[in-house]
Every structure is written in C-alpha cells, then in structure tokens.
Design a protein around this motif. Sequence first.
Motif, PDB file in Angstrom:
ATOM      1  N   MET A 122       4.800 -57.424  -7.178  1.00  0.00           N
ATOM      2  CA  MET A 122       3.684 -56.906  -7.977  1.00  0.00           C
ATOM      3  C   MET A 122       3.631 -57.601  -9.342  1.00  0.00           C
ATOM      4  O   MET A 122       2.550 -57.941  -9.840  1.00  0.00           O
ATOM      5  N   ARG A 123       4.790 -57.856  -9.946  1.00  0.00           N
ATOM      6  CA  ARG A 123       4.803 -58.598 -11.214  1.00  0.00           C
ATOM      7  C   ARG A 123       4.351 -60.040 -10.995  1.00  0.00           C
ATOM      8  O   ARG A 123       3.621 -60.610 -11.807  1.00  0.00           O
TER       9      ARG A 123
ATOM     10  N   LEU B 186       0.513 -54.456 -16.578  1.00  0.00           N
ATOM     11  CA  LEU B 186       0.491 -55.911 -16.407  1.00  0.00           C
ATOM     12  C   LEU B 186      -0.787 -56.355 -15.695  1.00  0.00           C
ATOM     13  O   LEU B 186      -1.377 -57.393 -16.037  1.00  0.00           O
ATOM     14  N   THR B 187      -1.208 -55.570 -14.691  1.00  0.00           N
ATOM     15  CA  THR B 187      -2.438 -55.915 -13.969  1.00  0.00           C
ATOM     16  C   THR B 187      -3.643 -55.849 -14.905  1.00  0.00           C
ATOM     17  O   THR B 187      -4.518 -56.748 -14.881  1.00  0.00           O
ATOM     18  N   ALA B 188      -3.692 -54.829 -15.738  1.00  0.00           N
ATOM     19  CA  ALA B 188      -4.804 -54.696 -16.676  1.00  0.00           C
ATOM     20  C   ALA B 188      -4.818 -55.854 -17.674  1.00  0.00           C
ATOM     21  O   ALA B 188      -5.879 -56.418 -17.989  1.00  0.00           O
TER      22      ALA B 188
ATOM     23  N   LEU C 246       8.198 -48.084  -2.811  1.00  0.00           N
ATOM     24  CA  LEU C 246       8.236 -49.145  -3.811  1.00  0.00           C
ATOM     25  C   LEU C 246       9.617 -49.798  -3.807  1.00  0.00           C
ATOM     26  O   LEU C 246      10.385 -49.690  -4.775  1.00  0.00           O
ATOM     27  N   PRO C 247       9.981 -50.474  -2.723  1.00  0.00           N
ATOM     28  CA  PRO C 247      11.285 -51.150  -2.681  1.00  0.00           C
ATOM     29  C   PRO C 247      11.327 -52.306  -3.672  1.00  0.00           C
ATOM     30  O   PRO C 247      10.298 -52.718  -4.223  1.00  0.00           O
ATOM     31  N   ALA C 248      12.518 -52.855  -3.880  1.00  0.00           N
ATOM     32  CA  ALA C 248      12.714 -53.875  -4.912  1.00  0.00           C
ATOM     33  C   ALA C 248      11.812 -55.085  -4.701  1.00  0.00           C
ATOM     34  O   ALA C 248      11.175 -55.570  -5.637  1.00  0.00           O
ATOM     35  N   THR C 249      11.734 -55.585  -3.464  1.00  0.00           N
ATOM     36  CA  THR C 249      10.931 -56.795  -3.221  1.00  0.00           C
ATOM     37  C   THR C 249       9.474 -56.561  -3.597  1.00  0.00           C
ATOM     38  O   THR C 249       8.836 -57.411  -4.231  1.00  0.00           O
TER      39      THR C 249
ATOM     40  N   VAL D 229       0.010 -64.362 -11.195  1.00  0.00           N
ATOM     41  CA  VAL D 229      -0.957 -65.205 -10.495  1.00  0.00           C
ATOM     42  C   VAL D 229      -2.387 -64.828 -10.910  1.00  0.00           C
ATOM     43  O   VAL D 229      -3.242 -65.689 -11.159  1.00  0.00           O
ATOM     44  N   LEU D 230      -2.632 -63.524 -10.999  1.00  0.00           N
ATOM     45  CA  LEU D 230      -3.960 -63.049 -11.405  1.00  0.00           C
ATOM     46  C   LEU D 230      -4.289 -63.486 -12.842  1.00  0.00           C
ATOM     47  O   LEU D 230      -5.427 -63.874 -13.137  1.00  0.00           O
TER      48      LEU D 230
END
Length: 588
Positions: A70-71, A23-25, A62-65, A76-77
């Motif tokens: 990150m998504r 998703l970041t890419a 990597l907890p749920a929040t 936003v990015l």
Amino acid sequence: MGGSFKGRNALLSGVVLASYPALTAAALYPDPWVFVILAPLSYAAEAALPSGAAERLGRLQLPATLRFMMREMAAVLLLARTAGAESPWFALLAGGLFLFHWMRAVQSGLATYLNRCHNLKPVGTRNLDVSFPPAPPETLVNWRGARLLYLDALPVGTAACGALTGIDWLGSAGVAGALVLETAAVLALSAYALRAAPLADRRRVIATVDERVRAYRPEVLLYFSGPADSAYQATMWLGTLERIRSRVLVVLRERDLLGALGRTTLPVLCIPSAVDMMNFRGLDTARVALFASNVGNNIHMLRVPGVTSVFIGHGDSDKEASFNPFTKVYDEVWVAGPAGRDRYRRAGVGVRDEAIVEVGRPQLAGVRRTGPGLPYPSVLYAPTWEGWTDDLFHTSVITMGPGVVRRLLALGVRVIYKPHPLTGHRSAPARRAHDAIMRTLRDATAGDAAVPHLVVTGDEPHLYECFNQADLLISDISSVIADFLASGKPYAVTNVAGLPEREFRERYPTASAAYLLGPDCAELPGVVSRIRPEEDVLAEARHELRSHLLGPDRPDALTRFDEAVTAARARAGAAAGRSLATAGDEVA
C-alpha cells in the motif's frame, strides 16, 4: 504498566493504519512535502509495532506484505500525478516493485530451504569428522520474509524525493538499487543451496554419520536429553569422560543442546528423532550408557539390549531429585560416597543396594583446600533454584537472598554471587529477588572498587573456581554443599523454613557439619567469623562428613570412576556373550 503497554500498541497501530489513507491523499493531491514527511513516520511505526499488534492487523486482512505494498502503490501514484502516467519512469517504478516482490519470494524460499537443510538435519555432530556443506552466513538466511519488505523504503523514499525535486528517474534508481541487493542475495543463496543438496537426502545424511560413528566404535555413551538451559548437567561430566580409558560418545536428543553443550574433545552426536535413535546402528558397539538426568527420552536408550544403563546424575544432594523413584529403572546407580548409598536406603524407592556403586566425584580434583589469601574475607553465595514444583522448593533467593547479600556487604566481605542457572525459570518472585541482588552488588562494586564483588551467571568462572576464590560458602540444600566439602573450608546452609536445628540436620545430612542460617539471617556475623581457624568449631566434623559424602581420598575419584566404567563394560560384554551362546544353543 500493562495499561501503558497496551496504549503504546494502540497508538502505533493507529499511526500505521492512518498512514495509508494519508499517504494516498498526499499522492492524489499531489503534495510531495506531506508525502516525504508521512512516509518515514509510517515506516518507523511499522518497525516499532510489536509482533502481537502486527498479528492482529493480519487478522484484519492487513498482513505485512499488503501493508508495505500500500505504501509502494502510494509512491507509484505520487509519481503518476507529478510526472504523468505516460512517463517511462512511472512504468519502470511500478514494474520494478512487482519484480522486487517476486525476487523477495525467491530469496525467502532459498533461505527457508537452507535453514531446513542445515538446522533440521536428521542428525548433528561435533568432533566426528563428518564433512557437511558449509552453512551460509546467519545474516543471509535470517533476512527473509517480512524483513526484506523494508528494502522497499529505498524506491519509496527516492520516488518521493524525485516528486519533490522534479527528478522523475530517482524512483527507478531506487527500485534498481533494491533489485541489485535482492539479486546478489539470491545468487549467493543459490550457490549455497546447490552445495546443500546432499543434506536434503535424509537417508544419505544418516548413512554418512553412521559410517563415521561405526569407525569410531564407541564403548561408552553419555546420553542426555532436555532443554538447552539444562546442558550444564551433561557438561559437568565432559572433562572426566575425556580422561578415562574407554572410547566415549556423547549422544544428545535435542538440537539446541548441540550448541549449548560445553567445550569438549569428545565426539558428539545429536539424534532428535526417536525413530532414528532406535534404528541408528552405529551405537551397537557401546556396552555402557551413562545418564545424567531422569527424563522421558531416556526410554529410547534404556530399551536397547546388551547395554548396561548407569545413572550418574549431576550432583549428590539431599534434594528429592537425588533419590527419585524413577532411578530404579537403571541397571546401576553411581554415587559419590556412602552418603549416597544411605540416601537410597532411607528413601526406599526400589533401588537395590547391590546396584549402587560408589565412584567419588572426579570433577573435584581441582578444588583447593586453601582460601584465596585476600586481605578481606571472601564469601560465595551459591543458592539453588526454585524447583519445578513447590514441593521441591529449597531456594533462599526469594525470602533471604537480598538480605544475605546486604548483610554480607555491611560486614565488609567480598561477595561472589553464583546462582543456579535456572534461577527465576519458574518463579517471578525469584527473578525479582535475583535482579535485586544483582543491582545491590553492582552498586556496591561501583561504590567501593577496592573490594571487587563478583556476579557469575554464565559458565565462567566455573563453580569450582568460585570455590577456590572463597573462604566460606553460603548455600541451600543442593549438590553444591557436597562438592564444596572437597575444599574442607567452612560452609553455611540456609534454613529457609526455620525448622528446629535438630530436625533440619536429621532431614538434611549434608548440613550436619554446617553452620545454619535462619530466615532472619541473625547468625550471619557469627558465621562469617568462622572463617578464622580458631573460631571454626566444625572443622573436624567437616572432615568426617567429607569422607562420608565423597568417599576416600585413595584411590582418587578419577581412578575409581574409570575402574567402575571398565567393570561395567566387562559385565555387559559377558552378559552379551552369554546371550549369544544361549541363542546359539536354541538354534542348534
């Protein structure tokens, strides 16, 4: 099976982990089409992720929040790359998402507070006219914590669609929609939280309930403790206790029991804490405490002076539970008939003969002595469960159950299957055999609608109504046998261990008037034929055994039970009076 389950978990975890850099890419490139395809896939994998796999991701930092954020940051990015960092819609989306998480924390805090107030009250009640603030809807308090994170799919999804279509404000509209939902939930929970404030005052709650119990002035307590799936042991006494002359209060010790207990008009009080139980003054007027099971929490009631403790159990049988050595701690032990007295005499577990009172089985008043009158025989198969240990193993479900049902179906009879509520609770083979019986009866009913077989795994119809619908009972060594004898109809008992007939009948007196069924079920056709009166050679033996197990028909069992309660109250009152007089003499 285990390998495929682990493989599925690994696949889902891999999809979730791989979705973040992907998703970041896609956001950096930017490629809105790829983002729109990847985002739903990432959410779907997250939703399908088992709790164990999610916990392992949490241990990897990597907890749920963080996973959801990150998504969100990728969305936003994406907007920054397509609309430009100077776009006001970019700032509104980013700021709105931070506000969303703040609102989520507020809602979770309010929901947790309300759950604690309503579900962790120091005492709970039914039928006691105690006015507590209303509890909020389950949906409102259950949607908190990680569940609320899925609301961010609204801003993430609209931001992705906005980047794809060039409509930059869609992401801001999405986050605004999520904030509106959060705000509505927070306002609603706040209103409930203000009304729930009195519940947070432990002393005030106890004092309010204590006042209501004192006004009721209970004379007799039905005291019960145990897991929710054992509530039937207390429920079976409710109808009887509603009909006696004394004022009865039901006292429970576990929160789950309050909802699991059957319907009743009696007032019900739940006191989970031992300290609260021992200090609760509203019970001081009670002179008799009735106990339906032997559990450790009974000690908190047994220690109360001036109260006659009576073990009434939850059914007479030849099983070891019906002559447990623990029973000697009670002042009195009430049994149905002479057989119960004999059982304790033979066992020699320390229960004094003068402490035993024969009161009958008042629950059996509605059991009819005639069959259902159907055009085909109706057989009730009501096996017991596997017990807490192998030493208490009496169930036929595992070794005989599926075969019994198949052979009954082959004989053209209607089968009513009512297993013990705890069947399969401890034993996996028992669960599998039970499931096999259920499948067999479902298939048989689907294949022949003219014979409506019945599976009863809940409270309805009641066991005694099943008695009335049956011409014959097949059961294991349990209290079901003694209760069924009230009908006078033939019954068969499973000889699971294949003991010699004489030894089996001597060991289990409730089977002395039964047709026996060995492990191979070879006797089953002959047993079913005993439904016909001309074939029923044990009818007279059952009549004699019925009186021995359940006591005489006159006076009726309810009258005898009521008189026993009244007499126990009188004895306790007299003893309390003597104690007060002695104390007064010592002071003088």
